[in-house]
Design an enzyme around this catalytic site. Structure first.
Site, PDB file in Angstrom:
ATOM      1  CD  GLU A 139       1.209  -5.747   2.212  1.00 27.22           C
ATOM      2  OE1 GLU A 139       0.696  -5.181   1.244  1.00 27.22           O
ATOM      3  OE2 GLU A 139       2.326  -5.425   2.661  1.00 27.22           O
ATOM      4  CG  MET A 180       3.180   3.074  -1.605  1.00 29.54           C
ATOM      5  SD  MET A 180       2.265   3.865  -0.261  1.00 29.54           S
ATOM      6  CE  MET A 180       3.381   5.156   0.230  1.00 29.54           C
ATOM      7  CD  GLU A 181       5.508  -1.003   0.486  1.00 28.46           C
ATOM      8  OE1 GLU A 181       4.861  -1.647  -0.371  1.00 28.46           O
ATOM      9  OE2 GLU A 181       4.985  -0.166   1.245  1.00 28.46           O
ATOM     10  CG  ASP A 190      -6.121   0.730  -4.326  1.00 29.49           C
ATOM     11  OD1 ASP A 190      -5.439   0.121  -3.478  1.00 29.49           O
ATOM     12  OD2 ASP A 190      -5.621   1.517  -5.152  1.00 29.49           O
ATOM     13  N   GLY A 235      -2.263  -1.046  -6.150  1.00 34.28           N
ATOM     14  CA  GLY A 235      -3.307  -0.334  -6.882  1.00 34.28           C
ATOM     15  C   GLY A 235      -3.179  -0.673  -8.359  1.00 34.28           C
TER      16      GLY A 235
HETATM   17  N1  ADE Z   1      -0.890  -0.115  -2.526  1.00 34.26           N
HETATM   18  C1  ADE Z   1      -2.166  -0.500  -2.730  1.00 34.26           C
HETATM   19  N2  ADE Z   1      -2.871   0.469  -3.333  1.00 34.26           N
HETATM   20  C2  ADE Z   1      -2.036   1.506  -3.503  1.00 34.26           C
HETATM   21  C3  ADE Z   1      -2.180   2.798  -4.057  1.00 34.26           C
HETATM   22  N3  ADE Z   1      -3.341   3.222  -4.549  1.00 34.26           N
HETATM   23  N4  ADE Z   1      -1.103   3.615  -4.061  1.00 34.26           N
HETATM   24  C4  ADE Z   1       0.082   3.194  -3.562  1.00 34.26           C
HETATM   25  N5  ADE Z   1       0.268   1.983  -3.034  1.00 34.26           N
HETATM   26  C5  ADE Z   1      -0.775   1.135  -2.997  1.00 34.26           C
END
Ligand code: ADE
Length: 230
Positions: free
Chosen positions: A12, A172-173, A196, A78
């Site tokens: 990143e 997640m951050e 995703d 995501g």
């Molecule tokens: N970052 C990118 N895709 C993610 C996902 N599916 N879950 C958590 N963090 C992500």
């Protein structure tokens, strides 16, 4: 002015370091920080490692040790919103922690006493990002981002996060960085490119698109930096 640029994973921040060429490397509290002079301002760049705890440590270090007065986060997420496809950009208007749960005591999900469910991103940086999007001819969606210590690869969990937090994307951050910056009165901006759809194929999609989506996000963030410098 010292401007912090943060990611969670090496992929990143790699495109940002590539653009800078020369930088000073400092190891501090278990992470590597890259400092550079860029068009007359100081930049401090780092990846935190994945998750809320590591990102809290890095954001705090950038502000308190390196003296960052603004923080830009670049990375991948995501998608929850069906409007977001792989490679699309989302800018967080506000962020929440989807895995923070003391509902047993009658509180709503994402809330602890003396906190708030959502932390709002800086309005000036959001306005600046609209100008950058226009100049780049990019469509950038604004929305709510939900954060938790969980890679979501499950339609049911994803839909639950979408419903409870009205979230458009998850990662997640972001929310932990937001909590730090809000507490320290450091204006912040969280940008994510979709890697995703947080469904059963998420891990494969993530592996396939992490690098290209990270580049999308990093390029936009560097345009933001150019705007801030001017
Ligand atoms: N970052 C990118 N895709 C993610 C996902 N599916 N879950 C958590 N963090 C992500």
């Amino acid at each position: 002015m010292t401007l912090a640029i943060m990611g969670a994973m090496p992929e990143e921040i790699a495109p940002i370091l590539e653009k800078l060429g020369e930088y000073k490397t400092t190891k501090y509290a278990g992470n590597t920080y890259y400092e550079a002079n860029y068009k007359g301002i100081q930049l401090v760049i780092a990846y935190s490692k994945i998750g809320k705890v590591f990102s809290t440590l890095t954001a705090t270090t950038m502000c308190e040790h390196f003296g960052a007065t603004k923080l830009l986060f670049s990375g991948v997420a995501g998608a929850i919103s069906p409007k977001l496809k792989v490679g699309d950009l989302i800018v967080a208007t506000k962020l929440a922690q989807h895995d923070l749960d003391i509902t047993a005591f009658g509180h709503p999900f994402g809330y602890v006493p003396e906190g708030s469910i959502y932390v709002e991103a800086d309005k000036e940086l959001l306005a600046l990002s609209k100008e950058v999007a226009l100049e780049m001819g990019k469509s950038v969606q604004e929305g709510i981002i939900a954060t938790g210590d969980q890679f979501v690869a499950d339609e049911e969990r994803k839909n639950w996060i979408g419903e409870i937090f009205h979230a458009d994307a998850l990662e997640m951050e972001g929310a932990s960085v937001a909590v730090v910056c809000d507490a320290l009165h450091v204006p912040f901006f969280i940008l994510r490119a979709i890697s995703d759809a947080a469904d059963m194929d998420a891990s494969f999609s993530f592996d396939e698109f992490l690098e290209t989506s990270a580049v999308e996000s990093a390029e936009f963030v560097m345009k933001m930096v150019d705007k801030i410098v001017r």
